[in-house]
Design a protein around this motif. Structure first.
Motif, PDB file in Angstrom:
ATOM      1  N   LYS A 114       0.833  -1.224   0.000  1.00 47.80           N
ATOM      2  CA  LYS A 114       0.000   0.000   0.000  1.00 47.80           C
ATOM      3  C   LYS A 114       0.863   1.269   0.000  1.00 47.80           C
ATOM      4  N   THR A 115       1.780   1.342   0.968  1.00 45.70           N
ATOM      5  CA  THR A 115       2.640   2.530   1.030  1.00 45.70           C
ATOM      6  C   THR A 115       3.519   2.614  -0.213  1.00 45.70           C
ATOM      7  N   SER A 116       3.914   1.462  -0.734  1.00 44.58           N
ATOM      8  CA  SER A 116       4.726   1.475  -1.960  1.00 44.58           C
ATOM      9  C   SER A 116       3.961   2.149  -3.102  1.00 44.58           C
TER      10      SER A 116
ATOM     11  N   PHE B  77       2.136  10.855   5.795  1.00 48.08           N
ATOM     12  CA  PHE B  77       3.004   9.691   5.936  1.00 48.08           C
ATOM     13  C   PHE B  77       2.531   8.772   7.057  1.00 48.08           C
ATOM     14  N   GLN B  78       2.797   7.478   6.843  1.00 48.06           N
ATOM     15  CA  GLN B  78       2.433   6.477   7.842  1.00 48.06           C
ATOM     16  C   GLN B  78       3.125   6.800   9.176  1.00 48.06           C
ATOM     17  N   ASN B  79       4.410   7.141   9.093  1.00 51.52           N
ATOM     18  CA  ASN B  79       5.123   7.592  10.291  1.00 51.52           C
ATOM     19  C   ASN B  79       5.152   9.110  10.242  1.00 51.52           C
TER      20      ASN B  79
ATOM     21  N   LEU C 165      -3.710   9.729   1.883  1.00 51.81           N
ATOM     22  CA  LEU C 165      -3.601   9.648   3.347  1.00 51.81           C
ATOM     23  C   LEU C 165      -3.141   8.244   3.723  1.00 51.81           C
ATOM     24  N   ASP C 166      -1.970   8.160   4.356  1.00 51.69           N
ATOM     25  CA  ASP C 166      -1.420   6.836   4.723  1.00 51.69           C
ATOM     26  C   ASP C 166      -1.680   6.561   6.200  1.00 51.69           C
ATOM     27  N   GLU C 167      -2.696   5.779   6.464  1.00 52.78           N
ATOM     28  CA  GLU C 167      -3.109   5.397   7.816  1.00 52.78           C
ATOM     29  C   GLU C 167      -3.285   6.598   8.755  1.00 52.78           C
ATOM     30  N   PRO C 168      -4.169   7.518   8.374  1.00 49.59           N
ATOM     31  CA  PRO C 168      -4.336   8.723   9.201  1.00 49.59           C
ATOM     32  C   PRO C 168      -4.909   8.431  10.587  1.00 49.59           C
TER      33      PRO C 168
HETATM   34 MG   LIG Z   1       2.304   1.072   4.810  1.00 46.63          MG
END
Ligand SMILES: [Mg+2]
Ligand SMILES: Nc1ncnc2c1ncn2[C@@H]1O[C@H](COP(=O)(O)OP(=O)(O)OP(=O)(O)O)[C@@H](O)[C@H]1O
Length: 261
Positions: free
Chosen positions: A43-45, A89-91, A180-183
């Motif tokens: 997903k993040t990729s 970002f996820q982080n 939005l990555d895991e908000p």
């Molecule tokens: Mg990810």
């Protein structure tokens, strides 16, 4: 409908690993679409491909803005950001020692190609510009519910507020497509409910198309019109929340994970 994003048969390899494998994904303007899948699904990729962090190993990514087609696979991250693709970002990535307001101001300045050189050579516009940036930043903080915390250092904000600040920073780049990555990661149920409402509201206020990676299935199922499900880099299902929830491949991919699909 106006197509805003067309991911056409895209693969991303890291050595022998296909993090993303022959993925096809499209977004129409104004849609709110979920991208889900187990850990390591890619997903993040996909976000990294869409924002120029990595070029695709093969395939083509076309983003359309104002009728103009842009080949994202050949653009650098800052150019993609300027073209109108914003992300979180996820982080969480914030300037932790700076205030909420300063964090948004920096995002605005970066996106406007504003430099110290202009500051020294054009003094009066500089002051005016500073004022504009401050006003605009305050407005963005207001939209994400952080106006009263503008002067709080990012590191002192509760976790949920830091995630909201990330969204304000992404909005500062004036995107038409927001990733939005895991908000909701790390949020409690109240914060998650508030975020769910906010994402829907921001979409209409800013005329956004949103692609949302999220492990919180309740959130995804509630607000997404369509969902893509990824597993081992491959899209295994696409459809409405109901279609996806009842898809046998999806249920199998999530077996063993502590998630109610
Ligand atoms: Mg990810
Ligand atoms: N820079 C990299 N170099 C090598 N492998 C990578 C790199 N980035 C990601 N990967 C690998 O690609 C695969 C997909 O990772 P990715 O981060 O896209 O998954 P994800 O779906 O976002 O997972 P999560 O839900 O845990 O965030 C994983 O196997 C990961 O280890």
């Amino acid at each position: 409908m106006t197509r805003i994003l067309d991911v056409d048969n895209v693969t991303l390899r890291f050595g022998g690993l296909k993090a993303v494998s022959e993925v096809n994904l499209t977004l129409e303007a104004g849609e709110l679409v979920g991208l889900i899948g187990p850990n390591g699904a890619g997903k993040t990729s996909i976000f990294n491909l869409l924002t120029g962090v990595y070029p695709p190993s093969s395939g083509r990514i076309t983003f359309t803005r104002d009728g103009k087609q842009i080949n994202l696979g050949r653009k650098r991250p800052h150019a993609i950001c300027r073209a109108g693709v914003g992300r979180t970002f996820q982080n969480i990535r914030l300037f932790k020692q700076l205030t909420a307001l300063e964090n948004v101001e920096i995002a605005l300045q970066q996106n406007n190609g504003y430099s110290l050189f202009t500051a020294f050579t054009h003094l009066p516009p500089f002051a005016r510009r500073e004022e504009e940036i401050r006003e605009r930043s305050m407005e963005l903080l207001h939209r994400v519910g952080l106006a009263d915390k503008a002067l709080t250092r990012a590191r002192n904000l509760p976790y949920g507020d830091q995630r909201h600040l990330e969204i304000a920073r992404a909005l500062a780049t004036e995107p038409t497509l927001l990733l939005l990555d895991e908000p909701a990661a790390g949020m409690n149920p109240n914060e998650t409910a508030e975020l769910t409402e906010m994402i829907g509201r921001l979409r209409s206020e800013f005329g956004l198309t949103v692609l949302l990676i999220e492990h919180d299935m309740a959130l995804v199922m509630k607000i997404c019109e369509r969902i893509y499900v990824l597993d081992h880099g491959v899209v295994i299902a696409e459809g409405t929340p109901d279609e996806v929830r009842n898809n046998a491949k999806v249920i199998e991919a999530y077996l063993g994970e502590d998630v109610d699909v």
